[in-house]
Design an enzyme around this catalytic site. Sequence first.
Site, PDB file in Angstrom:
ATOM      1  N   CYS A  55       0.793  -1.221   0.000  1.00  0.00           N
ATOM      2  CA  CYS A  55       0.000   0.000   0.000  1.00  0.00           C
ATOM      3  C   CYS A  55       0.825   1.270   0.000  1.00  0.00           C
ATOM      4  CB  CYS A  55      -0.975   0.024   1.181  1.00  0.00           C
ATOM      5  SG  CYS A  55      -0.504  -0.910   2.607  1.00  0.00           S
ATOM      6  N   CYS A 323      13.796  -0.874   3.629  1.00  0.00           N
ATOM      7  CA  CYS A 323      13.624  -1.940   2.643  1.00  0.00           C
ATOM      8  C   CYS A 323      14.419  -1.635   1.378  1.00  0.00           C
ATOM      9  CB  CYS A 323      12.145  -2.105   2.305  1.00  0.00           C
ATOM     10  SG  CYS A 323      11.833  -3.282   0.970  1.00  0.00           S
ATOM     11  N   SER A 370      10.735  -1.058 -15.175  1.00  0.00           N
ATOM     12  CA  SER A 370      11.587  -0.913 -13.997  1.00  0.00           C
ATOM     13  C   SER A 370      13.019  -1.370 -14.243  1.00  0.00           C
ATOM     14  CB  SER A 370      10.993  -1.670 -12.809  1.00  0.00           C
ATOM     15  OG  SER A 370      10.720  -3.013 -13.149  1.00  0.00           O
ATOM     16  N   ASP A 432      16.707  -7.081 -16.461  1.00  0.00           N
ATOM     17  CA  ASP A 432      15.456  -7.037 -15.708  1.00  0.00           C
ATOM     18  C   ASP A 432      15.790  -6.717 -14.258  1.00  0.00           C
ATOM     19  OD1 ASP A 432      12.766  -7.097 -15.258  1.00  0.00           O
ATOM     20  OD2 ASP A 432      12.479  -9.216 -15.714  1.00  0.00           O
ATOM     21  N   ASP A 433      14.783  -6.220 -13.518  1.00  0.00           N
ATOM     22  CA  ASP A 433      15.047  -5.808 -12.147  1.00  0.00           C
ATOM     23  C   ASP A 433      15.139  -6.974 -11.179  1.00  0.00           C
ATOM     24  OD1 ASP A 433      12.228  -6.365 -11.282  1.00  0.00           O
ATOM     25  OD2 ASP A 433      11.829  -4.712 -12.651  1.00  0.00           O
ATOM     26  N   CYS A 469       8.949 -12.222   2.744  1.00  0.00           N
ATOM     27  CA  CYS A 469       8.973 -10.984   3.519  1.00  0.00           C
ATOM     28  C   CYS A 469       7.786 -10.982   4.477  1.00  0.00           C
ATOM     29  CB  CYS A 469       8.893  -9.772   2.594  1.00  0.00           C
ATOM     30  SG  CYS A 469       8.806  -8.191   3.485  1.00  0.00           S
ATOM     31  N   CYS A 526      17.291  -3.292   5.007  1.00  0.00           N
ATOM     32  CA  CYS A 526      16.783  -4.640   5.191  1.00  0.00           C
ATOM     33  C   CYS A 526      17.023  -5.433   3.916  1.00  0.00           C
ATOM     34  CB  CYS A 526      15.291  -4.610   5.517  1.00  0.00           C
ATOM     35  SG  CYS A 526      14.555  -6.257   5.682  1.00  0.00           S
ATOM     36  N   CYS A 529      14.804 -10.559   2.355  1.00  0.00           N
ATOM     37  CA  CYS A 529      14.339 -11.404   1.254  1.00  0.00           C
ATOM     38  C   CYS A 529      15.493 -11.973   0.449  1.00  0.00           C
ATOM     39  CB  CYS A 529      13.378 -10.631   0.354  1.00  0.00           C
ATOM     40  SG  CYS A 529      14.099  -9.138  -0.382  1.00  0.00           S
TER      41      CYS A 529
END
EC number: 2.4.2.14
Length: 544
Positions: A55, A323, A370, A432-433, A469, A526, A529
Amino acid sequence: MSSSSSSSNNSQQQPQQQQQQHVRIESRDQQVEAELPTPLTIAESKELTGLTHECGVFGAIACGDWPTQIDIAHVICLGLVALQHRGQESAGIATSEGKCSKNFNVHKGMGMISTLFNDDSMKKLRGNLGIGHTRYSTAGASEVVNCQPFVVHTAHGAMALAHNGELVNNESLRREVLGRGVGLSTHSDSELIAQSLCCAPEGVSEHDGPNWPARIRHFMMLAPLSYSLVIMLTDKIYAVRDTYGNRPLCIGKIVPINTGHAGHSTETPADGWVVSSESCGFLSIGARYVREVEPGEIVELTRNGYRTVDIVERPDFKRMAFCIFEYVYFARGDSIFEDQMVYSVRLECGRQLWREAPVEADIVSSVPESGTAAAHGYARESNLEFAEVLCRNRYVGRTFIQPSTRLRQLGVAKKFGALSENVAGKRLVLIDDSIVRGNTIGPIIKLLRDAGAREVHIRIASPPLQYPCYMGINIPTREELIANKLNAKQLARHVGADSLAYLSVAGLVQTVQRKHVASGKATGHCTACLTGEYPGGLPDELSW
Protein backbone atom coordinates in the site's frame (compact mmCIF):
# COMPACT_ATOMS: atom_id res chain seq x y z
CA MET A 1 0.59 -4.82 4.60
CA SER A 2 -2.48 -3.00 5.63
CA SER A 3 -4.48 -6.13 6.21
CA SER A 4 -2.67 -9.12 7.60
CA SER A 5 -3.85 -12.37 6.12
CA SER A 6 -3.26 -15.15 8.61
CA SER A 7 -3.34 -17.83 5.96
CA SER A 8 -0.53 -16.20 3.97
CA ASN A 9 1.78 -16.05 6.97
CA ASN A 10 0.97 -19.63 8.00
CA SER A 11 1.90 -20.86 4.55
CA GLN A 12 5.35 -19.25 4.64
CA GLN A 13 8.20 -21.46 5.85
CA GLN A 14 10.68 -20.28 8.43
CA PRO A 15 13.95 -19.25 6.76
CA GLN A 16 15.93 -21.67 8.96
CA GLN A 17 14.11 -24.63 7.49
CA GLN A 18 15.93 -26.36 4.67
CA GLN A 19 14.25 -26.19 1.30
CA GLN A 20 14.26 -29.58 -0.40
CA GLN A 21 15.40 -29.19 -3.98
CA HIS A 22 14.36 -31.52 -6.77
CA VAL A 23 16.93 -30.80 -9.46
CA ARG A 24 18.82 -33.28 -11.62
CA ILE A 25 21.32 -32.07 -14.22
CA GLU A 26 22.70 -34.92 -16.31
CA SER A 27 24.49 -33.15 -19.13
CA ARG A 28 24.50 -29.84 -20.95
CA ASP A 29 22.23 -31.23 -23.66
CA GLN A 30 19.73 -32.92 -21.38
CA GLN A 31 16.71 -31.22 -19.90
CA VAL A 32 16.68 -29.89 -16.34
CA GLU A 33 14.25 -31.95 -14.28
CA ALA A 34 12.81 -29.95 -11.40
CA GLU A 35 9.67 -28.83 -9.70
CA LEU A 36 9.61 -25.76 -11.87
CA PRO A 37 6.82 -23.40 -12.81
CA THR A 38 5.21 -23.77 -16.19
CA PRO A 39 6.21 -20.79 -18.36
CA LEU A 40 3.30 -18.40 -18.65
CA THR A 41 2.23 -16.04 -21.33
CA ILE A 42 3.47 -12.62 -20.41
CA ALA A 43 0.04 -11.14 -19.79
CA GLU A 44 -0.69 -13.85 -17.22
CA SER A 45 2.62 -13.65 -15.46
CA LYS A 46 2.21 -10.29 -13.72
CA GLU A 47 -0.68 -11.54 -11.64
CA LEU A 48 1.21 -14.68 -10.63
CA THR A 49 4.72 -13.46 -9.97
CA GLY A 50 3.66 -12.55 -6.44
CA LEU A 51 6.07 -9.63 -6.03
CA THR A 52 3.74 -6.81 -5.09
CA HIS A 53 3.77 -3.92 -2.67
CA GLU A 54 1.00 -3.68 -0.12
CA CYS A 55 0.00 0.00 0.00
CA GLY A 56 0.70 3.70 -0.09
CA VAL A 57 -0.39 6.44 2.33
CA PHE A 58 -0.92 10.15 1.81
CA GLY A 59 -2.00 13.09 3.96
CA ALA A 60 -2.56 16.81 3.40
CA ILE A 61 -3.41 19.80 5.55
CA ALA A 62 -4.00 23.42 4.54
CA CYS A 63 -2.24 26.33 6.25
CA GLY A 64 -3.74 29.65 7.30
CA ASP A 65 -7.41 30.46 7.62
CA TRP A 66 -10.02 27.73 7.32
CA PRO A 67 -12.07 27.04 5.24
CA THR A 68 -9.17 26.86 2.84
CA GLN A 69 -9.10 27.71 -0.85
CA ILE A 70 -7.09 24.54 -1.50
CA ASP A 71 -9.18 21.57 -2.59
CA ILE A 72 -7.72 19.12 -0.10
CA ALA A 73 -9.66 16.14 -1.45
CA HIS A 74 -8.31 16.70 -4.97
CA VAL A 75 -4.77 17.11 -3.63
CA ILE A 76 -5.06 13.77 -1.83
CA CYS A 77 -6.65 12.08 -4.84
CA LEU A 78 -3.82 13.21 -7.12
CA GLY A 79 -1.32 12.15 -4.50
CA LEU A 80 -2.87 8.69 -4.46
CA VAL A 81 -2.79 8.51 -8.26
CA ALA A 82 0.97 9.03 -8.04
CA LEU A 83 1.09 6.13 -5.53
CA GLN A 84 -1.16 3.83 -7.57
CA HIS A 85 1.80 1.55 -8.36
CA ARG A 86 1.88 0.63 -4.65
CA GLY A 87 -1.61 -0.83 -4.71
CA GLN A 88 -4.47 -1.22 -7.18
CA GLU A 89 -7.16 -3.18 -5.34
CA SER A 90 -8.78 -0.56 -3.12
CA ALA A 91 -8.46 3.07 -2.10
CA GLY A 92 -10.03 5.60 0.20
CA ILE A 93 -9.98 9.19 1.43
CA ALA A 94 -11.12 10.65 4.76
CA THR A 95 -11.32 14.41 5.32
CA SER A 96 -12.07 16.70 8.25
CA GLU A 97 -13.32 20.27 8.25
CA GLY A 98 -11.35 20.85 11.43
CA LYS A 99 -14.21 21.79 13.73
CA CYS A 100 -16.43 18.75 14.39
CA SER A 101 -14.77 15.92 16.28
CA LYS A 102 -17.67 13.50 15.80
CA ASN A 103 -17.55 12.74 12.10
CA PHE A 104 -15.24 12.68 9.09
CA ASN A 105 -16.18 12.70 5.43
CA VAL A 106 -15.16 9.32 4.05
CA HIS A 107 -15.26 7.63 0.66
CA LYS A 108 -13.52 4.29 0.06
CA GLY A 109 -14.04 1.08 -1.84
CA MET A 110 -12.63 -1.55 -4.15
CA GLY A 111 -11.05 -0.59 -7.44
CA MET A 112 -8.64 1.85 -9.04
CA ILE A 113 -8.56 5.48 -7.97
CA SER A 114 -9.68 6.72 -11.39
CA THR A 115 -12.90 4.70 -11.19
CA LEU A 116 -13.54 5.01 -7.47
CA PHE A 117 -13.51 8.81 -7.23
CA ASN A 118 -15.81 10.91 -9.41
CA ASP A 119 -17.26 14.42 -9.18
CA ASP A 120 -20.05 13.38 -6.84
CA SER A 121 -17.80 11.55 -4.40
CA MET A 122 -15.25 14.37 -4.41
CA LYS A 123 -17.89 16.98 -3.58
CA LYS A 124 -18.72 15.06 -0.42
CA LEU A 125 -15.12 15.12 0.74
CA ARG A 126 -15.11 18.69 1.99
CA GLY A 127 -12.31 19.47 4.39
CA ASN A 128 -9.23 21.39 5.41
CA LEU A 129 -7.20 18.29 6.10
CA GLY A 130 -7.38 14.64 5.12
CA ILE A 131 -5.61 11.35 4.60
CA GLY A 132 -5.76 8.73 1.85
CA HIS A 133 -4.70 5.20 1.13
CA THR A 134 -4.23 2.91 -1.85
CA ARG A 135 -3.93 -0.77 -1.22
CA TYR A 136 -2.89 -4.14 -2.49
CA SER A 137 -3.65 -7.29 -0.52
CA THR A 138 -3.41 -11.03 -0.81
CA ALA A 139 -6.53 -12.51 -2.39
CA GLY A 140 -8.03 -13.71 0.91
CA ALA A 141 -8.03 -10.22 2.36
CA SER A 142 -9.29 -8.37 -0.69
CA GLU A 143 -12.55 -7.20 0.87
CA VAL A 144 -14.39 -3.92 1.34
CA VAL A 145 -14.16 -4.27 5.12
CA ASN A 146 -10.37 -3.93 4.90
CA CYS A 147 -10.38 -0.75 2.81
CA GLN A 148 -8.63 2.21 4.37
CA PRO A 149 -8.48 4.78 5.89
CA PHE A 150 -9.81 2.98 8.95
CA VAL A 151 -12.06 5.22 11.05
CA VAL A 152 -12.86 4.65 14.73
CA HIS A 153 -14.86 6.76 17.15
CA THR A 154 -13.04 7.26 20.42
CA ALA A 155 -14.11 8.92 23.67
CA HIS A 156 -12.43 12.06 22.33
CA GLY A 157 -13.88 12.06 18.83
CA ALA A 158 -13.20 10.40 15.50
CA MET A 159 -9.79 9.16 14.45
CA ALA A 160 -8.77 7.98 10.96
CA LEU A 161 -5.71 5.89 10.24
CA ALA A 162 -3.92 4.65 7.10
CA HIS A 163 -1.10 2.16 7.28
CA ASN A 164 1.66 0.84 5.03
CA GLY A 165 3.55 -2.19 6.27
CA GLU A 166 2.86 -5.30 8.31
CA LEU A 167 3.11 -5.74 12.07
CA VAL A 168 5.66 -8.47 12.74
CA ASN A 169 4.24 -9.06 16.23
CA ASN A 170 0.56 -8.63 15.38
CA GLU A 171 -0.40 -11.75 17.34
CA SER A 172 0.92 -10.49 20.67
CA LEU A 173 -0.52 -7.03 20.03
CA ARG A 174 -3.86 -8.60 19.14
CA ARG A 175 -3.88 -10.52 22.42
CA GLU A 176 -3.10 -7.30 24.29
CA VAL A 177 -6.00 -5.43 22.65
CA LEU A 178 -8.45 -8.31 23.08
CA GLY A 179 -7.35 -8.62 26.70
CA ARG A 180 -8.73 -5.12 27.31
CA GLY A 181 -12.15 -6.34 26.25
CA VAL A 182 -11.97 -4.67 22.83
CA GLY A 183 -13.62 -6.56 19.99
CA LEU A 184 -12.02 -6.66 16.54
CA SER A 185 -14.07 -7.00 13.38
CA THR A 186 -11.25 -7.76 10.92
CA HIS A 187 -7.77 -9.28 10.75
CA SER A 188 -6.51 -5.90 9.58
CA ASP A 189 -3.35 -4.55 11.15
CA SER A 190 -4.84 -1.09 10.66
CA GLU A 191 -7.82 -1.82 12.90
CA LEU A 192 -5.44 -3.31 15.46
CA ILE A 193 -3.29 -0.17 15.45
CA ALA A 194 -6.34 2.10 15.70
CA GLN A 195 -7.77 0.18 18.64
CA SER A 196 -4.42 0.13 20.43
CA LEU A 197 -4.36 3.94 20.20
CA CYS A 198 -7.84 4.36 21.67
CA CYS A 199 -6.79 3.72 25.28
CA ALA A 200 -4.34 5.81 27.29
CA PRO A 201 -1.23 3.94 28.46
CA GLU A 202 -0.74 3.42 32.16
CA GLY A 203 0.93 6.29 33.96
CA VAL A 204 0.01 8.93 31.36
CA SER A 205 -2.07 11.83 32.67
CA GLU A 206 -4.84 13.01 30.36
CA HIS A 207 -6.72 15.47 32.57
CA ASP A 208 -6.54 18.11 29.83
CA GLY A 209 -7.48 15.76 26.99
CA PRO A 210 -5.87 12.84 25.18
CA ASN A 211 -2.08 12.78 24.91
CA TRP A 212 -1.85 11.42 21.39
CA PRO A 213 1.95 11.52 21.11
CA ALA A 214 2.19 9.45 24.31
CA ARG A 215 -0.34 6.97 22.96
CA ILE A 216 1.54 6.69 19.68
CA ARG A 217 4.84 6.24 21.53
CA HIS A 218 3.27 3.48 23.65
CA PHE A 219 2.13 1.68 20.49
CA MET A 220 5.58 2.04 18.93
CA MET A 221 7.18 0.47 21.98
CA LEU A 222 4.79 -2.47 21.65
CA ALA A 223 5.23 -2.84 17.87
CA PRO A 224 8.82 -2.33 16.64
CA LEU A 225 8.02 -2.73 12.93
CA SER A 226 6.90 -2.55 10.19
CA TYR A 227 4.80 0.51 9.45
CA SER A 228 4.43 4.02 8.18
CA LEU A 229 1.26 5.66 9.48
CA VAL A 230 -0.81 8.74 8.85
CA ILE A 231 -3.27 9.42 11.68
CA MET A 232 -5.93 12.13 11.38
CA LEU A 233 -7.74 13.77 14.27
CA THR A 234 -10.14 16.70 14.13
CA ASP A 235 -7.60 19.37 13.26
CA LYS A 236 -4.22 17.68 12.94
CA ILE A 237 -2.36 14.81 11.31
CA TYR A 238 0.37 12.65 12.81
CA ALA A 239 2.96 11.07 10.52
CA VAL A 240 4.70 8.08 12.10
CA ARG A 241 7.51 5.79 10.95
CA ASP A 242 8.70 2.67 12.74
CA THR A 243 11.99 2.79 14.60
CA TYR A 244 13.80 0.74 11.93
CA GLY A 245 12.61 3.01 9.11
CA ASN A 246 11.55 -0.09 7.19
CA ARG A 247 8.75 1.56 5.20
CA PRO A 248 9.16 4.97 3.55
CA LEU A 249 7.46 8.24 4.51
CA CYS A 250 8.31 11.81 3.56
CA ILE A 251 7.10 15.40 4.02
CA GLY A 252 6.34 17.96 1.31
CA LYS A 253 5.35 21.62 1.25
CA ILE A 254 2.46 22.94 -0.87
CA VAL A 255 3.75 26.19 -2.35
CA PRO A 256 1.92 29.07 -4.07
CA ILE A 257 1.19 28.61 -7.77
CA ASN A 258 3.89 29.96 -10.13
CA THR A 259 6.56 29.60 -7.46
CA GLY A 260 8.70 27.49 -9.80
CA HIS A 261 11.96 25.97 -8.63
CA ALA A 262 12.17 28.66 -5.92
CA GLY A 263 9.57 26.61 -4.06
CA HIS A 264 12.43 24.44 -2.81
CA SER A 265 13.66 27.36 -0.70
CA THR A 266 12.87 27.22 3.03
CA GLU A 267 11.85 30.88 2.81
CA THR A 268 8.98 30.19 0.42
CA PRO A 269 5.68 30.42 2.33
CA ALA A 270 3.61 27.26 2.66
CA ASP A 271 0.00 26.98 1.52
CA GLY A 272 -0.13 23.57 3.13
CA TRP A 273 1.78 20.43 4.01
CA VAL A 274 1.65 16.89 2.70
CA VAL A 275 3.03 13.55 3.85
CA SER A 276 3.40 10.59 1.52
CA SER A 277 4.91 7.14 1.11
CA GLU A 278 6.84 8.56 -1.86
CA SER A 279 7.72 12.01 -3.12
CA CYS A 280 6.97 11.16 -6.78
CA GLY A 281 3.63 13.00 -6.83
CA PHE A 282 4.72 16.20 -5.12
CA LEU A 283 5.46 18.33 -8.19
CA SER A 284 2.16 17.41 -9.85
CA ILE A 285 0.19 18.76 -6.86
CA GLY A 286 2.27 21.93 -6.48
CA ALA A 287 4.35 20.61 -3.58
CA ARG A 288 8.08 20.43 -2.99
CA TYR A 289 10.00 17.69 -1.23
CA VAL A 290 11.21 18.76 2.21
CA ARG A 291 12.60 15.70 3.98
CA GLU A 292 11.91 12.18 5.15
CA VAL A 293 10.19 11.31 8.39
CA GLU A 294 13.08 9.83 10.34
CA PRO A 295 12.95 6.31 11.79
CA GLY A 296 11.02 6.38 15.07
CA GLU A 297 9.88 9.97 14.52
CA ILE A 298 6.39 11.25 15.34
CA VAL A 299 5.60 14.38 13.30
CA GLU A 300 2.59 16.56 14.02
CA LEU A 301 1.10 18.57 11.13
CA THR A 302 -1.30 21.45 11.84
CA ARG A 303 -2.46 24.56 10.01
CA ASN A 304 0.59 26.31 11.53
CA GLY A 305 3.15 23.89 10.07
CA TYR A 306 4.83 20.71 11.19
CA ARG A 307 7.03 19.76 14.15
CA THR A 308 8.65 16.73 15.68
CA VAL A 309 6.84 15.83 18.89
CA ASP A 310 8.80 12.70 19.80
CA ILE A 311 11.42 10.23 18.57
CA VAL A 312 11.34 6.61 19.68
CA GLU A 313 14.82 5.11 19.63
CA ARG A 314 15.84 1.66 18.44
CA PRO A 315 17.74 -0.65 20.76
CA ASP A 316 21.42 0.30 20.69
CA PHE A 317 22.49 -2.89 18.97
CA LYS A 318 19.99 -2.57 16.12
CA ARG A 319 20.62 -0.78 12.82
CA MET A 320 18.22 1.07 10.58
CA ALA A 321 16.56 -1.34 8.12
CA PHE A 322 15.01 0.52 5.22
CA CYS A 323 13.62 -1.94 2.64
CA ILE A 324 16.27 -2.22 -0.07
CA PHE A 325 13.69 -3.46 -2.58
CA GLU A 326 12.13 0.01 -2.66
CA TYR A 327 15.19 0.94 -4.72
CA VAL A 328 15.18 -2.24 -6.79
CA TYR A 329 11.55 -2.49 -7.80
CA PHE A 330 8.72 -0.92 -5.84
CA ALA A 331 9.28 2.82 -5.87
CA ARG A 332 8.74 5.11 -8.84
CA GLY A 333 11.97 6.28 -10.40
CA ASP A 334 11.41 9.96 -9.59
CA SER A 335 10.97 9.35 -5.86
CA ILE A 336 13.64 10.42 -3.36
CA PHE A 337 14.83 8.16 -0.55
CA GLU A 338 17.72 8.98 1.77
CA ASP A 339 18.59 12.11 -0.25
CA GLN A 340 19.02 10.22 -3.52
CA MET A 341 16.71 9.67 -6.45
CA VAL A 342 15.62 6.10 -7.08
CA TYR A 343 16.41 6.39 -10.80
CA SER A 344 20.04 7.30 -10.03
CA VAL A 345 20.46 4.31 -7.74
CA ARG A 346 19.04 1.96 -10.38
CA LEU A 347 21.40 3.48 -12.94
CA GLU A 348 24.34 2.76 -10.65
CA CYS A 349 23.08 -0.80 -10.08
CA GLY A 350 23.37 -1.31 -13.84
CA ARG A 351 26.94 -0.01 -13.81
CA GLN A 352 27.83 -2.35 -10.95
CA LEU A 353 26.15 -5.25 -12.75
CA TRP A 354 28.46 -4.77 -15.74
CA ARG A 355 31.51 -4.77 -13.44
CA GLU A 356 30.37 -8.04 -11.89
CA ALA A 357 28.94 -9.79 -14.96
CA PRO A 358 30.30 -8.47 -18.28
CA VAL A 359 29.49 -10.22 -21.53
CA GLU A 360 30.35 -9.72 -25.19
CA ALA A 361 27.29 -8.35 -26.97
CA ASP A 362 26.07 -5.88 -29.58
CA ILE A 363 23.28 -4.08 -27.73
CA VAL A 364 21.82 -3.66 -24.24
CA SER A 365 18.10 -3.44 -23.58
CA SER A 366 15.58 -3.85 -20.78
CA VAL A 367 12.30 -5.41 -19.79
CA PRO A 368 10.19 -2.25 -19.50
CA GLU A 369 9.93 -0.33 -17.36
CA SER A 370 11.59 -0.91 -14.00
CA GLY A 371 14.64 -2.51 -15.64
CA THR A 372 15.29 0.43 -17.95
CA ALA A 373 17.40 2.62 -15.64
CA ALA A 374 19.71 -0.28 -14.81
CA ALA A 375 19.97 -1.12 -18.52
CA HIS A 376 21.14 2.43 -19.25
CA GLY A 377 23.75 2.10 -16.51
CA TYR A 378 24.95 -1.24 -17.90
CA ALA A 379 25.19 0.24 -21.40
CA ARG A 380 27.13 3.31 -20.25
CA GLU A 381 29.61 1.32 -18.18
CA SER A 382 30.18 -1.22 -20.99
CA ASN A 383 30.19 1.33 -23.84
CA LEU A 384 27.56 -0.78 -25.59
CA GLU A 385 24.62 0.72 -27.44
CA PHE A 386 21.28 0.84 -25.63
CA ALA A 387 18.34 -0.02 -27.88
CA GLU A 388 14.72 -0.77 -27.16
CA VAL A 389 13.75 -4.29 -28.17
CA LEU A 390 10.37 -4.74 -26.49
CA CYS A 391 7.24 -2.72 -27.20
CA ARG A 392 4.72 -2.80 -24.37
CA ASN A 393 1.01 -3.19 -25.05
CA ARG A 394 -0.50 -0.95 -22.37
CA TYR A 395 -4.07 -2.08 -22.99
CA VAL A 396 -3.88 -5.68 -21.85
CA GLY A 397 -5.95 -6.09 -18.71
CA ARG A 398 -6.68 -8.96 -16.39
CA THR A 399 -9.91 -9.76 -18.23
CA PHE A 400 -8.17 -10.30 -21.56
CA ILE A 401 -9.25 -13.54 -23.23
CA GLN A 402 -7.07 -16.54 -22.52
CA PRO A 403 -5.12 -17.91 -25.49
CA SER A 404 -5.75 -21.31 -27.00
CA THR A 405 -3.44 -24.17 -26.13
CA ARG A 406 -1.59 -23.74 -29.41
CA LEU A 407 -0.97 -20.04 -28.80
CA ARG A 408 0.08 -20.74 -25.24
CA GLN A 409 2.62 -23.28 -26.48
CA LEU A 410 3.96 -20.69 -28.87
CA GLY A 411 4.55 -18.42 -25.89
CA VAL A 412 2.49 -15.61 -27.38
CA ALA A 413 3.50 -12.42 -25.59
CA LYS A 414 0.28 -10.48 -25.29
CA LYS A 415 1.92 -7.84 -23.17
CA PHE A 416 4.96 -7.21 -25.35
CA GLY A 417 5.90 -7.06 -28.97
CA ALA A 418 9.47 -7.34 -30.31
CA LEU A 419 11.14 -4.60 -32.34
CA SER A 420 12.59 -7.04 -34.87
CA GLU A 421 14.70 -4.44 -36.72
CA ASN A 422 16.64 -3.79 -33.50
CA VAL A 423 16.91 -7.47 -32.63
CA ALA A 424 17.63 -9.45 -35.81
CA GLY A 425 21.12 -10.92 -35.91
CA LYS A 426 22.18 -9.20 -32.68
CA ARG A 427 23.80 -10.47 -29.51
CA LEU A 428 21.54 -8.96 -26.89
CA VAL A 429 21.94 -8.27 -23.16
CA LEU A 430 18.49 -7.99 -21.58
CA ILE A 431 18.29 -6.35 -18.13
CA ASP A 432 15.46 -7.04 -15.71
CA ASP A 433 15.05 -5.81 -12.15
CA SER A 434 14.35 -9.17 -10.50
CA ILE A 435 13.30 -12.78 -11.00
CA VAL A 436 10.74 -14.23 -8.60
CA ARG A 437 9.12 -17.44 -9.81
CA GLY A 438 10.92 -17.46 -13.15
CA ASN A 439 7.78 -17.80 -15.26
CA THR A 440 7.98 -14.41 -17.00
CA ILE A 441 11.40 -14.27 -18.58
CA GLY A 442 11.11 -17.46 -20.68
CA PRO A 443 8.33 -16.21 -23.00
CA ILE A 444 10.21 -12.94 -23.45
CA ILE A 445 13.38 -14.75 -24.51
CA LYS A 446 11.39 -16.89 -26.95
CA LEU A 447 9.79 -13.76 -28.38
CA LEU A 448 13.22 -12.20 -28.97
CA ARG A 449 14.62 -15.34 -30.55
CA ASP A 450 11.59 -15.56 -32.84
CA ALA A 451 12.35 -11.94 -33.82
CA GLY A 452 15.87 -12.99 -34.89
CA ALA A 453 18.10 -12.44 -31.84
CA ARG A 454 21.34 -14.40 -32.22
CA GLU A 455 22.12 -14.50 -28.50
CA VAL A 456 20.11 -13.45 -25.44
CA HIS A 457 22.03 -12.87 -22.22
CA ILE A 458 19.97 -12.11 -19.11
CA ARG A 459 21.33 -9.82 -16.40
CA ILE A 460 19.31 -9.19 -13.22
CA ALA A 461 19.91 -5.89 -11.40
CA SER A 462 19.30 -7.45 -7.98
CA PRO A 463 20.40 -10.58 -6.11
CA PRO A 464 18.35 -13.80 -6.11
CA LEU A 465 15.17 -13.67 -4.03
CA GLN A 466 15.31 -16.58 -1.59
CA TYR A 467 13.17 -15.71 1.44
CA PRO A 468 9.63 -14.44 2.09
CA CYS A 469 8.97 -10.98 3.52
CA TYR A 470 6.98 -10.47 6.72
CA MET A 471 7.07 -6.67 6.63
CA GLY A 472 4.63 -5.55 3.99
CA ILE A 473 5.82 -7.05 0.71
CA ASN A 474 3.93 -9.96 -0.81
CA ILE A 475 6.82 -12.25 -1.77
CA PRO A 476 5.95 -15.92 -2.40
CA THR A 477 6.92 -18.74 -0.08
CA ARG A 478 10.39 -20.28 -0.32
CA GLU A 479 9.03 -23.22 -2.29
CA GLU A 480 7.85 -20.89 -5.05
CA LEU A 481 11.02 -18.80 -5.39
CA ILE A 482 12.98 -20.05 -8.37
CA ALA A 483 16.36 -19.13 -6.84
CA ASN A 484 15.82 -21.85 -4.23
CA LYS A 485 15.52 -24.47 -6.98
CA LEU A 486 17.99 -23.48 -9.68
CA ASN A 487 21.28 -21.64 -9.69
CA ALA A 488 21.98 -19.04 -12.37
CA LYS A 489 23.42 -21.52 -14.88
CA GLN A 490 20.53 -23.95 -14.44
CA LEU A 491 17.97 -21.17 -14.68
CA ALA A 492 19.54 -19.86 -17.90
CA ARG A 493 19.12 -23.29 -19.45
CA HIS A 494 15.54 -23.58 -18.18
CA VAL A 495 14.40 -20.25 -19.63
CA GLY A 496 16.41 -20.53 -22.86
CA ALA A 497 19.02 -17.83 -22.23
CA ASP A 498 22.63 -18.03 -23.38
CA SER A 499 23.72 -16.85 -19.94
CA LEU A 500 22.18 -15.40 -16.80
CA ALA A 501 23.74 -13.50 -13.89
CA TYR A 502 22.51 -11.60 -10.84
CA LEU A 503 23.86 -8.53 -9.08
CA SER A 504 25.47 -9.62 -5.81
CA VAL A 505 24.10 -8.67 -2.39
CA ALA A 506 27.34 -6.85 -1.62
CA GLY A 507 27.15 -5.01 -4.95
CA LEU A 508 23.56 -3.90 -4.33
CA VAL A 509 24.25 -2.71 -0.78
CA GLN A 510 27.42 -0.93 -1.88
CA THR A 511 25.55 0.86 -4.66
CA VAL A 512 22.63 1.92 -2.45
CA GLN A 513 24.90 3.13 0.36
CA ARG A 514 27.60 4.69 -1.83
CA LYS A 515 26.41 8.26 -1.27
CA HIS A 516 25.99 7.78 2.47
CA VAL A 517 29.44 6.25 2.92
CA ALA A 518 30.93 9.27 1.18
CA SER A 519 29.05 11.67 3.47
CA GLY A 520 29.56 9.67 6.66
CA LYS A 521 25.80 9.44 7.27
CA ALA A 522 24.65 6.40 9.24
CA THR A 523 22.36 4.11 7.30
CA GLY A 524 21.16 0.53 7.09
CA HIS A 525 18.96 -1.58 4.86
CA CYS A 526 16.78 -4.64 5.19
CA THR A 527 17.97 -7.45 2.92
CA ALA A 528 15.86 -10.19 4.53
CA CYS A 529 14.34 -11.40 1.25
CA LEU A 530 17.88 -11.88 -0.09
CA THR A 531 19.76 -13.13 2.98
CA GLY A 532 17.16 -14.38 5.48
CA GLU A 533 18.44 -11.88 8.09
CA TYR A 534 15.28 -10.30 9.51
CA PRO A 535 15.90 -7.04 11.42
CA GLY A 536 13.20 -7.65 14.02
CA GLY A 537 13.29 -11.44 14.08
CA LEU A 538 10.61 -13.75 12.76
CA PRO A 539 6.92 -12.91 13.18
CA ASP A 540 4.67 -14.29 15.90
CA GLU A 541 3.03 -17.60 15.27
CA LEU A 542 -0.54 -16.83 14.27
CA SER A 543 -3.23 -18.65 16.22
CA TRP A 544 -6.52 -17.79 14.54
